[in-house]
Design a protein around this motif. Sequence first.
Motif, PDB file in Angstrom:
ATOM      1  N   UNK A  99      39.716  84.903   7.162  1.00  0.00           N
ATOM      2  CA  UNK A  99      40.523  83.750   6.746  1.00  0.00           C
ATOM      3  C   UNK A  99      39.980  83.156   5.453  1.00  0.00           C
ATOM      4  N   UNK A 100      38.663  83.120   5.309  1.00  0.00           N
ATOM      5  CA  UNK A 100      38.039  82.521   4.124  1.00  0.00           C
ATOM      6  C   UNK A 100      38.460  83.234   2.851  1.00  0.00           C
ATOM      7  N   UNK A 101      38.348  84.556   2.829  1.00  0.00           N
ATOM      8  CA  UNK A 101      38.712  85.294   1.615  1.00  0.00           C
ATOM      9  C   UNK A 101      40.225  85.356   1.450  1.00  0.00           C
ATOM     10  N   UNK A 102      40.976  85.388   2.573  1.00  0.00           N
ATOM     11  CA  UNK A 102      42.440  85.384   2.480  1.00  0.00           C
ATOM     12  C   UNK A 102      42.933  84.055   1.909  1.00  0.00           C
ATOM     13  N   UNK A 103      42.284  82.961   2.303  1.00  0.00           N
ATOM     14  CA  UNK A 103      42.646  81.648   1.767  1.00  0.00           C
ATOM     15  C   UNK A 103      42.460  81.611   0.264  1.00  0.00           C
ATOM     16  N   UNK A 104      41.373  82.190  -0.213  1.00  0.00           N
ATOM     17  CA  UNK A 104      41.126  82.237  -1.651  1.00  0.00           C
ATOM     18  C   UNK A 104      42.237  82.999  -2.358  1.00  0.00           C
ATOM     19  N   UNK A 116      52.961  85.046   4.224  1.00  0.00           N
ATOM     20  CA  UNK A 116      52.983  85.076   5.683  1.00  0.00           C
ATOM     21  C   UNK A 116      52.893  86.502   6.206  1.00  0.00           C
ATOM     22  N   UNK A 117      53.643  87.417   5.590  1.00  0.00           N
ATOM     23  CA  UNK A 117      53.609  88.820   5.998  1.00  0.00           C
ATOM     24  C   UNK A 117      52.238  89.423   5.716  1.00  0.00           C
ATOM     25  N   UNK A 118      51.673  89.070   4.573  1.00  0.00           N
ATOM     26  CA  UNK A 118      50.374  89.609   4.204  1.00  0.00           C
ATOM     27  C   UNK A 118      49.279  89.253   5.184  1.00  0.00           C
ATOM     28  N   UNK A 119      49.374  88.076   5.776  1.00  0.00           N
ATOM     29  CA  UNK A 119      48.352  87.634   6.735  1.00  0.00           C
ATOM     30  C   UNK A 119      48.247  88.613   7.901  1.00  0.00           C
ATOM     31  N   UNK A 120      49.373  89.178   8.339  1.00  0.00           N
ATOM     32  CA  UNK A 120      49.362  90.077   9.487  1.00  0.00           C
ATOM     33  C   UNK A 120      49.170  91.534   9.079  1.00  0.00           C
ATOM     34  N   UNK A 144      42.775  90.584   8.977  1.00  0.00           N
ATOM     35  CA  UNK A 144      42.225  89.239   9.099  1.00  0.00           C
ATOM     36  C   UNK A 144      41.929  88.918  10.556  1.00  0.00           C
ATOM     37  N   UNK A 145      42.928  89.076  11.419  1.00  0.00           N
ATOM     38  CA  UNK A 145      42.757  88.787  12.846  1.00  0.00           C
ATOM     39  C   UNK A 145      42.231  90.000  13.610  1.00  0.00           C
ATOM     40  N   UNK A 146      42.009  91.087  12.920  1.00  0.00           N
ATOM     41  CA  UNK A 146      41.518  92.305  13.566  1.00  0.00           C
ATOM     42  C   UNK A 146      40.631  93.066  12.589  1.00  0.00           C
ATOM     43  N   UNK A 147      39.892  94.013  13.097  1.00  0.00           N
ATOM     44  CA  UNK A 147      39.008  94.819  12.256  1.00  0.00           C
ATOM     45  C   UNK A 147      39.708  96.114  11.834  1.00  0.00           C
ATOM     46  N   UNK A 148      39.404  96.566  10.628  1.00  0.00           N
ATOM     47  CA  UNK A 148      39.983  97.814  10.140  1.00  0.00           C
ATOM     48  C   UNK A 148      39.483  99.016  10.926  1.00  0.00           C
ATOM     49  N   UNK A 149      38.468  98.812  11.751  1.00  0.00           N
ATOM     50  CA  UNK A 149      37.968  99.914  12.579  1.00  0.00           C
ATOM     51  C   UNK A 149      39.037 100.392  13.566  1.00  0.00           C
ATOM     52  N   UNK A 150      40.013  99.520  13.867  1.00  0.00           N
ATOM     53  CA  UNK A 150      41.109  99.912  14.758  1.00  0.00           C
ATOM     54  C   UNK A 150      41.998 100.977  14.123  1.00  0.00           C
ATOM     55  N   UNK A 151      41.983 101.017  12.789  1.00  0.00           N
ATOM     56  CA  UNK A 151      42.827 101.960  12.060  1.00  0.00           C
ATOM     57  C   UNK A 151      42.066 103.241  11.746  1.00  0.00           C
ATOM     58  N   UNK A 152      40.741 103.152  11.745  1.00  0.00           N
ATOM     59  CA  UNK A 152      39.907 104.303  11.366  1.00  0.00           C
ATOM     60  C   UNK A 152      40.231 105.521  12.224  1.00  0.00           C
ATOM     61  N   UNK A 153      40.459 106.648  11.554  1.00  0.00           N
ATOM     62  CA  UNK A 153      40.739 107.895  12.244  1.00  0.00           C
ATOM     63  C   UNK A 153      42.199 108.126  12.571  1.00  0.00           C
ATOM     64  N   UNK A 154      43.035 107.110  12.371  1.00  0.00           N
ATOM     65  CA  UNK A 154      44.469 107.251  12.623  1.00  0.00           C
ATOM     66  C   UNK A 154      45.130 107.987  11.456  1.00  0.00           C
ATOM     67  N   UNK A 155      46.257 108.625  11.726  1.00  0.00           N
ATOM     68  CA  UNK A 155      46.923 109.414  10.688  1.00  0.00           C
ATOM     69  C   UNK A 155      47.417 108.562   9.523  1.00  0.00           C
ATOM     70  N   UNK A 156      47.685 107.292   9.783  1.00  0.00           N
ATOM     71  CA  UNK A 156      48.206 106.407   8.743  1.00  0.00           C
ATOM     72  C   UNK A 156      47.110 105.646   8.010  1.00  0.00           C
ATOM     73  N   UNK A 157      45.841 105.938   8.302  1.00  0.00           N
ATOM     74  CA  UNK A 157      44.747 105.214   7.642  1.00  0.00           C
ATOM     75  C   UNK A 157      44.763 105.425   6.131  1.00  0.00           C
ATOM     76  N   UNK A 158      45.117 106.643   5.700  1.00  0.00           N
ATOM     77  CA  UNK A 158      45.115 106.949   4.270  1.00  0.00           C
ATOM     78  C   UNK A 158      46.147 106.117   3.513  1.00  0.00           C
TER      79      UNK A 158
END
Length: 276
Positions: A87-92, A195-199, A203-217
């Motif tokens: 949130x801190x860096x997104x606010x900036x 508003x769309x960018x926030x989700x 911000x509310x989740x870690x990018x580790x959830x995406x790691x290894x997924x086909x759409x990560x690239x």
Amino acid sequence: MRTHEVIIQAGRPERYYWRDLWLSRELLYILSVRDISVRYKQTALGASWSLIRPLATMLVQTFVFSILIKVPVDPGVPYPLMILSGITIWTLFSNAFTQVSSSITANANLVTKVYFPRLLMPISAIAVSLIDFLITLVLFIGITIWYQFTPDWHIIYVPVFMALALIAALAFGLFFAALNVRFRDVGQLIPFLVQMGFYVCPIAYSSSLVAGQWYEKYYIMNPLVGIIDGFRWSLLGGKTHLNPQSLVYSVAITFVCLILSIIFFRKRENTFVDDI
């Protein structure tokens, strides 16, 4: 002692533009101070809103994603700290992007009355976002003390990601600032994009959830992913997920967009008076 008075007039050759921009640095300071004072004018809580908003957002997101949905977090990192760092860096970024995008139309009275390099207005608009950022950062420090979490040497990279966030906001905001003068619909589009960018951003989740997924690239091509992950990584002692490739995309896309936006802004600059 001789004094030199520099007169900046419209229609001067292109080669003088950047020199005129430097000579107008005092005006840049005046515009920045004015924007900061106007930000909290006639508000009962004043700068306290910069604490209330991120704190309330952190509490709501923590309840929804950590307690209800139980989104996995990076090991060794309290969820409130993970989300507040995002949130801190997104606010900036979001505040700077919003202010830059509306900087020309918000200063229509100056644009129509006196000539100066119009690029000063978007640059000065960034000052407000810096104040909000510093206040939110104080909140983050308070939460780290509460959780007894101590940052390590990674914190030296914080200014780097701050600078990248501001450059990204300027790069994307300049394009919309020039477009907003001609098409006022853009002003309605900006809050929706934020508003769309926030989700869309981690911000509310870690990018580790995406790691290894086909759409990560494709996911890491979002220039804000590398900036947010990098800022979080530097604040939280390198304990959060950071894909180095996302940083490469962030830097490359940000600077390419900055160059293109400046070119577009300069081409549209001479038409601002007519369109306003």
